[in-house]
Scaffold this active site. Structure first.
Site, PDB file in Angstrom:
ATOM      1  N   ASP A 138       0.808  -1.215   0.000  1.00  0.00           N
ATOM      2  CA  ASP A 138       0.000   0.000   0.000  1.00  0.00           C
ATOM      3  C   ASP A 138       0.840   1.264   0.000  1.00  0.00           C
ATOM      4  O   ASP A 138       0.417   2.294  -0.531  1.00  0.00           O
ATOM      5  CB  ASP A 138      -0.921   0.018   1.223  1.00  0.00           C
ATOM      6  CG  ASP A 138      -2.010  -1.033   1.144  1.00  0.00           C
ATOM      7  OD1 ASP A 138      -2.057  -1.757   0.130  1.00  0.00           O
ATOM      8  OD2 ASP A 138      -2.801  -1.140   2.091  1.00  0.00           O
ATOM      9  N   ASP A 222      -2.239   5.957  -2.877  1.00  0.00           N
ATOM     10  CA  ASP A 222      -1.713   4.748  -2.265  1.00  0.00           C
ATOM     11  C   ASP A 222      -0.962   3.989  -3.349  1.00  0.00           C
ATOM     12  O   ASP A 222      -1.407   3.918  -4.500  1.00  0.00           O
ATOM     13  CB  ASP A 222      -2.836   3.870  -1.712  1.00  0.00           C
ATOM     14  CG  ASP A 222      -3.404   4.397  -0.397  1.00  0.00           C
ATOM     15  OD1 ASP A 222      -3.084   5.545  -0.033  1.00  0.00           O
ATOM     16  OD2 ASP A 222      -4.182   3.663   0.250  1.00  0.00           O
ATOM     17  N   HIS A 271      -7.649   0.658  -4.302  1.00  0.00           N
ATOM     18  CA  HIS A 271      -6.591  -0.277  -4.630  1.00  0.00           C
ATOM     19  C   HIS A 271      -7.010  -1.150  -5.804  1.00  0.00           C
ATOM     20  O   HIS A 271      -8.074  -1.761  -5.816  1.00  0.00           O
ATOM     21  CB  HIS A 271      -6.176  -1.126  -3.426  1.00  0.00           C
ATOM     22  CG  HIS A 271      -5.638  -0.298  -2.299  1.00  0.00           C
ATOM     23  ND1 HIS A 271      -5.425  -0.797  -1.029  1.00  0.00           N
ATOM     24  CD2 HIS A 271      -5.283   1.021  -2.239  1.00  0.00           C
ATOM     25  CE1 HIS A 271      -4.964   0.157  -0.249  1.00  0.00           C
ATOM     26  NE2 HIS A 271      -4.870   1.275  -0.968  1.00  0.00           N
ATOM     27  N   ASP A 273      -5.485  -3.886  -7.155  1.00  0.00           N
ATOM     28  CA  ASP A 273      -5.028  -5.261  -7.318  1.00  0.00           C
ATOM     29  C   ASP A 273      -6.044  -6.342  -6.966  1.00  0.00           C
ATOM     30  O   ASP A 273      -5.707  -7.534  -7.009  1.00  0.00           O
ATOM     31  CB  ASP A 273      -3.718  -5.495  -6.556  1.00  0.00           C
ATOM     32  CG  ASP A 273      -3.771  -5.030  -5.112  1.00  0.00           C
ATOM     33  OD1 ASP A 273      -4.844  -4.614  -4.666  1.00  0.00           O
ATOM     34  OD2 ASP A 273      -2.723  -5.086  -4.447  1.00  0.00           O
ATOM     35  N   CYS A 369      -1.153  -7.645  -1.341  1.00  0.00           N
ATOM     36  CA  CYS A 369      -1.165  -6.531  -0.381  1.00  0.00           C
ATOM     37  C   CYS A 369      -0.119  -6.711   0.711  1.00  0.00           C
ATOM     38  O   CYS A 369       0.557  -5.755   1.102  1.00  0.00           O
ATOM     39  CB  CYS A 369      -2.538  -6.413   0.265  1.00  0.00           C
ATOM     40  SG  CYS A 369      -3.886  -6.057  -0.866  1.00  0.00           S
TER      41      CYS A 369
END
Length: 385
Positions: A138, A222, A271, A273, A369
């Site tokens: 992150d 991030d 995020h 991913d 992550c």
């Protein structure tokens, strides 16, 4: 040989380290034994490249320990986080907007969070309003031999960079580039205090209109909103990454890298991913619940639609099964319970290394992550010319 650095304040580092070590033999010699030592102690014993604090560093060596251009080249060194000292962030507007269910009471989340029992985690009574330093992906983005510290967008995560400073200094003293993106002031103007948090349908409409809880008051992003593929880096405007932050990254990386903004049908983009994960040349994991608005990408026959199990807790997505860590083009670390994605990888000829990570998932992330690949054996290439 794969080298793993386990940091206090991350995820399930010890458990992951022991598992991968058992699978890959000599991988973690000298590292697993230090899993529960502080980063500072580990660095002191390993810091053969670092110069004295009061002296100039040595010339940059040819063999820099930091070098990673994509998500799939053979992995040689990785940071794995740990869960100690994690706590629930204050329920401010930037946190509230990512809540799955308006009827899900925050106090219940706090209770469930405190009941989690991870083999490698420790519970504590928290006395501050931070969150954790659990997910290095992150906050750290590795582009070539450069480590970029993300500024972050949640106030509860502003000081997270401090957990990684010692190890980043070690990499810097061994030749890596080290860049810290402008730290935001976290002023009230960075957030839309009146951002409507109602139904999922309403939030779909807002996201489609380009309206997010973060404003363009100052750069914020991030690192986990960026996915690397050689000279091309993909990013989304999300609740934690604004256009000003994306533009900062674009200018910083130009002309060697191209930053592409892509968007998805996602009510709470945060995020990239678990929505868009490039796992090899021409191989992309795509989330069927969050189709990409850039149709030409969806027409690529090598995009794969995954059917995954739902996930129980507030901080997590049912699509964390696609949040995988590629060890190389033919090996991937996946959740032991996610049989659908295991079968998909096996059909592609990719071997799956199965690890149970359900409780770590509940803290808000998957294998991608909880890790940050520091070095992969490969060279800079262009895959989208």
């Amino acid at each position: 040989m794969l080298r793993v650095r386990c940091l206090r304040g991350g995820s399930r580092g010890a458990e992951a380290a022991h598992f991968i070590g058992s699978r890959l033999g000599r991988v973690f010699t000298g590292w697993v034994q230090r899993t529960f030592q502080s980063t500072q102690a580990a660095t002191a014993s390993q810091n053969t490249c670092a110069a004295d604090d009061n002296k100039a560093t040595n010339p940059v060596p040819k063999d820099c320990p930091v070098c990673s251009y994509n998500e799939w080249d053979p992995l040689e060194e990785v940071i794995v986080g740990r869960a100690e000292n994690a706590c629930v962030p204050p329920f401010s507007v930037e946190v509230k907007v990512n809540k799955k269910n308006n009827n899900f009471k925050w106090k219940v989340v706090q209770f469930l969070y405190m009941q989690l029992k991870l083999c490698s985690a420790q519970r504590m009574v928290f006395t501050h309003e931070s969150m954790y330093a659990a997910m290095p992906r992150d906050i750290l983005l590795v582009v070539g031999n450069e480590i970029i510290e993300a500024p972050m967008a949640w106030r509860a995560r502003f000081f997270e960079y401090r957990a990684y400073r010692q190890i980043i200094k070690e990499y810097f003293n061994c030749g890596a580039k080290w860049t810290t993106a402008p730290k935001p002031t976290m002023a009230d103007e960075l957030y839309d205090k009146d951002y409507p948090i109602r139904s999922v349908e309403d939030r779909h409409k807002l996201a489609a209109q380009g309206k997010f809880v973060t404003t363009e008051f100052e750069p914020c992003f991030d690192a986990a909103d960026f996915i690397r593929a050689g000279r091309d880096i993909f990013v989304q405007r999300s609740q934690v990454t604004n256009y000003m932050g994306i533009e900062w990254m674009r200018r910083h990386l130009a002309p060697d890298y191209r930053v592409h903004v892509i968007s998805f049908k996602d009510p709470n983009p945060m995020h990239i991913d678990a929505t868009f994960n490039i796992i090899g040349p021409g191989l992309v994991l795509s989330n069927p619940d969050r189709p990409c608005y850039q149709v030409r990408l969806q027409q690529n026959r090598n995009w794969f639609i995954l059917v995954c199990l739902d996930h129980p807790l507030w901080m997590s997505s049912k699509w964390l099964s696609m949040n995988v860590l590629m060890l190389d083009e033919k090996r991937v670390m996946v959740d032991a319970n996610e049989t659908s994605i295991q079968k998909m990888f096996e059909k592609l000829g990719i071997s799956t290394i199965k690890v149970s990570i359900r409780h770590a998932n509940s803290l808000g992330g998957g294998f991608h992550c909880w890790t940050c690949d520091i070095r992969r054996r490969g060279t800079l290439q262009s895959y989208f010319d």
